[in-house]
Scaffold this active site. Structure first.
Site, PDB file in Angstrom:
ATOM      1  CG  ASP A 228      -1.987  -0.632   0.880  1.00 48.44           C
ATOM      2  OD1 ASP A 228      -2.267  -1.186  -0.003  1.00 48.44           O
ATOM      3  OD2 ASP A 228      -2.710  -1.083   2.266  1.00 48.44           O
TER       4      ASP A 228
ATOM      5  CE  LYS B  92      -7.662   0.386  -1.565  1.00 47.19           C
ATOM      6  NZ  LYS B  92      -7.791  -0.024  -0.379  1.00 47.19           N
TER       7      LYS B  92
ATOM      8  CG  MET C 104      -7.609   7.638   6.947  1.00 45.76           C
ATOM      9  SD  MET C 104      -8.244   5.907   6.343  1.00 45.76           S
ATOM     10  CE  MET C 104      -9.054   5.475   7.620  1.00 45.76           C
TER      11      MET C 104
END
Lengths: 264, 264
Positions: free
Chosen positions: A45, A67, A180
């Site tokens: 990742d 991503k 996040m």
């Protein structure tokens, strides 16, 4: 002349989800390193430090499937399919994920996908940034007299919104860690202000445990401005709670407000 | 005859708090192993797997300073003093703690104590059992559609009581992980029952990641009996939340209640 037979290597597909930890390549477990060493394929990742790939065999296939929010190069479905295809073709796939595979990592979805193809899959936990990144800044997520619990919430749910759990978290006495959440900082801060927590200490830590680490410490009503001033960028984690007052940078903040209170 | 001088080694005291992870000696970080390898003294807890001591130099002084609830062999103050004394006498002390040093580990108190003696101290995070132990059982603490957050609470506060935060946690939609809560299981279960969550899935995992690992999966209203039947003992962690329904043992439980509901 007798017919010749070639013996093909029998492929035994298997998948190991591996938590790569917060970023520092030494903050990975021994067990994770051993899995990486015997991987035929590594799917990794965006949040994985590429230095970790040095533990792998030079012959291992290494594929970046990163991503980031707003910049999808691979969808989750693409990753799932790739993982299964590589396992069937090459054997042992290590699915290397930032932090811990099960902390907002969609690891369980990958386990289910593997199970649907009857491919054995296991998981090796990793250090979640939610605990380790504050810890490296000497901010303990729990501390006697200040916090008896910590609550880890995502700032970006499947719908792109902040989690409803954050409304409750802002109300609670837990140390609240938001992953996040940087893009939603203003909205998140508002939740704490709605609970009257304008002076609650807050830390925002970018790229914790790496060379790019940056930390900003403030309080609920100043943190948005401070984050802008210092140009903090994702990936970053937010820590709301009295435990943040233990950070060395918090001392001058405390003195400022104390002086202010005495003037009034 | 000239006078002889002996050159004494200059002791440079320093302290490293090291998280040893949940128990499996391979679930420790590379960074932790490196610190242990260069330790002059290791002070280790009850929850630390002694195999981890094999990473240390044979000449390192190794001292067990374990304390379990109800059986104090060393008080926190004893440990603090010992840590400083050894650092001043031998140099590099590794304070090896189960899990992560800052998750109910009183690590910050040890950092403060070291600072009071001007001894440099750092911390190396470890895998907290709160995330890794469910994960090894393939119970993800977060999973899309089931949980957008997890809340980690102590079952035993400084006063010996369950944390007040547990009342709120039982009300929330977070996955609730309780550490050091086995002895208070009945009381904790009552909090969830008071919120009408009689059917909420629960897992209790003893000695996660070790050879002594035992797991029991049930629901709020059955878990106390199941834990007694299977003779689950401390150390154990409790996991309350829909994510527990993803554990393979939960399938028959789901079918039983489904059948029951259809009969009625």
């Amino acid at each position: 002349m007798s017919k010749e037979y070639t013996v093909e290597r029998v492929i035994e597909p298997r998948i190991t989800l591996v938590g790569a930890g917060p970023g520092d390549p030494e903050l990975i477990t021994m067990k994770a390193v051993k899995a990486i060493q015997v991987a035929d394929v590594i799917l990794y990742d965006a949040l994985v430090n590429e230095e970790i790939l040095n533990y792998a065999s030079p012959s291992a296939v290494k594929v970046y499937v990163g991503k980031r929010s707003g910049n999808h190069s691979y969808s989750q479905d693409d990753v799932n399919k790739l993982m299964v295809r590589y396992a069937l073709e090459f054997g042992h796939v290590v699915r290397l994920k930032g932090g811990d595979p099960f902390v907002f990592g969609r690891g369980y979805e990958e386990l289910i996908f593997a199970a649907n193809y009857s491919i054995p899959a296991t998981a090796i936990p990793g250090l979640s940034s939610s605990i380790s990144v504050p810890g490296l800044q000497q901010i303990p997520v729990t501390h006697r007299g200040l916090s008896e619990s910590f609550w880890v919430v995502t700032g970006t749910t499947a719908t792109g919104e902040i989690s409803n759990d954050l409304y409750e978290a802002a109300r609670s006495k837990a140390t609240v860690v938001v992953l996040m959440g940087l893009k939603k900082l203003k909205k998140i801060v508002k939740l704490f202000e709605n609970e009257g927590k304008h002076k609650l200490p807050v830390a925002v830590i970018q790229s914790g445990s790496t060379d790019h680490e940056k930390v900003v410490v403030g309080i609920v009503e100043t943190i948005v401005e401070l984050v802008e001033e210092k140009g903090i960028a994702a990936p970053a984690i937010l820590v709301f709670g009295e435990v943040v007052s233990l950070h060395p940078s918090f001392q001058p903040i405390r003195e400022f407000y104390k002086a202010l209170a005495e003037e009034i």
